[in-house]
Design a protein around this motif. Structure first.
Motif, PDB file in Angstrom:
ATOM      1  N   UNK A   1      39.521  33.165  52.285  1.00 54.04           N
ATOM      2  CA  UNK A   1      38.874  32.733  53.522  1.00 54.04           C
ATOM      3  C   UNK A   1      37.803  33.739  53.963  1.00 54.04           C
ATOM      4  N   UNK A   2      38.008  35.007  53.635  1.00 51.89           N
ATOM      5  CA  UNK A   2      36.986  36.014  53.924  1.00 51.89           C
ATOM      6  C   UNK A   2      35.797  35.824  52.980  1.00 51.89           C
ATOM      7  N   UNK A   3      36.070  35.475  51.737  1.00 52.20           N
ATOM      8  CA  UNK A   3      34.996  35.204  50.783  1.00 52.20           C
ATOM      9  C   UNK A   3      34.102  34.076  51.298  1.00 52.20           C
ATOM     10  N   UNK A   4      34.720  33.058  51.871  1.00 51.74           N
ATOM     11  CA  UNK A   4      33.957  31.953  52.477  1.00 51.74           C
ATOM     12  C   UNK A   4      32.985  32.515  53.524  1.00 51.74           C
ATOM     13  N   UNK A   5      33.524  33.340  54.430  1.00 50.87           N
ATOM     14  CA  UNK A   5      32.707  33.919  55.510  1.00 50.87           C
ATOM     15  C   UNK A   5      31.620  34.836  54.965  1.00 50.87           C
ATOM     16  N   UNK A   6      31.968  35.621  53.951  1.00 52.10           N
ATOM     17  CA  UNK A   6      30.985  36.547  53.374  1.00 52.10           C
ATOM     18  C   UNK A   6      29.856  35.793  52.665  1.00 52.10           C
ATOM     19  N   UNK A   7      30.180  34.679  52.039  1.00 55.05           N
ATOM     20  CA  UNK A   7      29.125  33.864  51.420  1.00 55.05           C
ATOM     21  C   UNK A   7      28.187  33.323  52.491  1.00 55.05           C
TER      22      UNK A   7
ATOM     23  N   UNK B   1      33.291  41.440  46.636  1.00 51.30           N
ATOM     24  CA  UNK B   1      33.853  42.780  46.836  1.00 51.30           C
ATOM     25  C   UNK B   1      34.168  43.051  48.298  1.00 51.30           C
ATOM     26  N   UNK B   2      33.373  42.505  49.189  1.00 48.30           N
ATOM     27  CA  UNK B   2      33.636  42.664  50.618  1.00 48.30           C
ATOM     28  C   UNK B   2      34.830  41.829  51.077  1.00 48.30           C
ATOM     29  N   UNK B   3      35.314  40.930  50.232  1.00 48.10           N
ATOM     30  CA  UNK B   3      36.357  39.971  50.602  1.00 48.10           C
ATOM     31  C   UNK B   3      37.743  40.358  50.118  1.00 48.10           C
ATOM     32  N   UNK B   4      37.892  41.573  49.668  1.00 49.96           N
ATOM     33  CA  UNK B   4      39.198  42.048  49.211  1.00 49.96           C
ATOM     34  C   UNK B   4      39.542  43.318  49.980  1.00 49.96           C
ATOM     35  N   UNK B   5      40.843  43.591  50.052  1.00 49.24           N
ATOM     36  CA  UNK B   5      41.296  44.851  50.633  1.00 49.24           C
ATOM     37  C   UNK B   5      41.762  45.744  49.493  1.00 49.24           C
ATOM     38  N   UNK B   6      41.617  47.066  49.714  1.00 51.52           N
ATOM     39  CA  UNK B   6      41.790  48.011  48.621  1.00 51.52           C
ATOM     40  C   UNK B   6      42.688  49.179  48.987  1.00 51.52           C
ATOM     41  N   UNK B   7      43.445  49.622  47.987  1.00 51.65           N
ATOM     42  CA  UNK B   7      44.159  50.875  48.054  1.00 51.65           C
ATOM     43  C   UNK B   7      45.407  50.903  48.900  1.00 51.65           C
ATOM     44  N   UNK B   8      45.823  52.110  49.187  1.00 51.67           N
ATOM     45  CA  UNK B   8      47.063  52.364  49.909  1.00 51.67           C
ATOM     46  C   UNK B   8      47.075  51.760  51.311  1.00 51.67           C
TER      47      UNK B   8
ATOM     48  N   UNK C   1      44.943  49.213  52.258  1.00 51.57           N
ATOM     49  CA  UNK C   1      44.433  47.846  52.172  1.00 51.57           C
ATOM     50  C   UNK C   1      43.297  47.590  53.178  1.00 51.57           C
ATOM     51  N   UNK C   2      42.251  48.380  53.042  1.00 52.44           N
ATOM     52  CA  UNK C   2      41.086  48.237  53.917  1.00 52.44           C
ATOM     53  C   UNK C   2      40.118  47.247  53.284  1.00 52.44           C
ATOM     54  N   UNK C   3      39.692  46.282  54.077  1.00 51.36           N
ATOM     55  CA  UNK C   3      38.784  45.248  53.597  1.00 51.36           C
ATOM     56  C   UNK C   3      37.432  45.858  53.214  1.00 51.36           C
ATOM     57  N   UNK C   4      36.849  45.321  52.159  1.00 53.76           N
ATOM     58  CA  UNK C   4      35.557  45.790  51.689  1.00 53.76           C
ATOM     59  C   UNK C   4      34.454  45.682  52.722  1.00 53.76           C
ATOM     60  N   UNK C   5      34.509  44.662  53.582  1.00 55.97           N
ATOM     61  CA  UNK C   5      33.460  44.521  54.595  1.00 55.97           C
ATOM     62  C   UNK C   5      33.528  45.622  55.644  1.00 55.97           C
ATOM     63  N   UNK C   6      34.596  46.421  55.628  1.00 53.98           N
ATOM     64  CA  UNK C   6      34.738  47.551  56.550  1.00 53.98           C
ATOM     65  C   UNK C   6      34.224  48.860  55.960  1.00 53.98           C
TER      66      UNK C   6
END
Length: 190
Positions: A47-53, A101-108, A110-115
Motif C-alpha cells: 500500500x505504501x508502494x501505491x502511494x510512492x508511485x 525502495x521507499x516502500x519497505x522497512x529495513x533493519x532492526x 524497521x524504518x520505512x525507506x521514505x523516512x
C-alpha cells in the motif's frame, strides 16, 4: 550485534533507558537487523508502494495486473511470509526502483525507506547502504529518526501507546505494538 556501549550512547541521546530501545527493537525485528543468512531484514508494504508511485507521478493502476500481491491501495495486515519480502521488493523495483525502495522497512528498527531524511540520509539508497553495513548503523539511524520526529518524550516517559501510534501508524493497536513493547521493556530492565 550492537554493543551495550552503543545502546547506552543511543539511550543517552534520547534520554531513555536502554531497555526501552531494546524493547522497540524486539517488537520491530525480534531484536535483529539481519536474518539468519546475514541479509538485511526487510518488510515490503504494497500500500505504501501505491502511494510512492503516485508521488513519483506514476499511475499505479497500470501496474496492478500480475502484481496484485505487491501493489494495492489500502493497508492489509498480512504481508506474507518473511522469505518472500525481498522477492516482492525486487519485483517492485522492476516497476520503479526508488518508489519500491521507499516502500519497505529495513533493519532492526524497521524504518520505512521514505523516512530516509529523518534517519540522516539524503536519499533512500544511502540509508539502505548504511543499514546493510551493521546494526550499529541501524541504531544510529533509529536514534536520528527519534530525535528528528520528536519521539524522544514518548520513549523517555515510556508512553508506548503514543510512541507506537506515531512510529507504526494507526494499526498499532490492532498489532498490539504498545503492549508488546511494554512486555519486552519489563523483561529487558531486569
Amino acid at each position: 550485534m550492537i554493543s551495550e556501549t552503543q545502546f547506552e550512547k543511543s539511550a543517552a541521546v534520547v534520554g531513555c533507558e536502554v531497555a526501552v530501545i531494546k524493547a522497540v527493537a524486539k517488537v520491530e525485528s525480534n531484536g535483529a537487523g539481519f536474518d539468519a543468512a546475514g541479509k538485511l531484514k526487510v518488510l515490503f508494504e504494497p500500500h505504501i508502494f501505491w502511494k510512492q508511485l503516485v508521488e513519483s507521478k506514476y499511475d499505479p493502476r497500470q501496474f496492478v495486473k500480475g502484481n496484485e500481491d505487491i501493489l494495492y491501495p489500502d493497508y492489509r495486515q498480512d504481508h506474507g511470509a518473511y522469505q518472500l519480502q525481498w522477492q516482492k521488493l525486487n519485483r517492485a523495483m522492476k516497476i520503479q526502483e526508488t518508489a519500491a525502495l521507499k516502500s519497505a522497512s529495513y533493519g532492526m528498527f524497521q524504518i520505512m525507506g521514505f523516512n530516509h531524511k529523518a534517519t540522516g540520509f539524503d536519499n533512500v539508497y544511502g540509508m539502505i547502504n548504511a543499514f546493510t553495513i551493521s546494526e550499529d548503523e541501524q541504531l544510529k539511524g533509529f536514534t536520528h529518526f527519534i530525535v528528528s520526529n520528536n519521539l524522544v518524550a514518548d520513549l523517555r516517559n515510556k508512553n508506548f501507546a503514543a510512541f507506537a501510534r506515531k512510529y507504526n501508524g494507526p494499526a498499532y493497536a490492532k498489532n498490539a505494538y504498545d503492549t508488546k513493547m511494554e512486555k519486552y521493556y519489563q523483561q529487558f530492565r531486569k
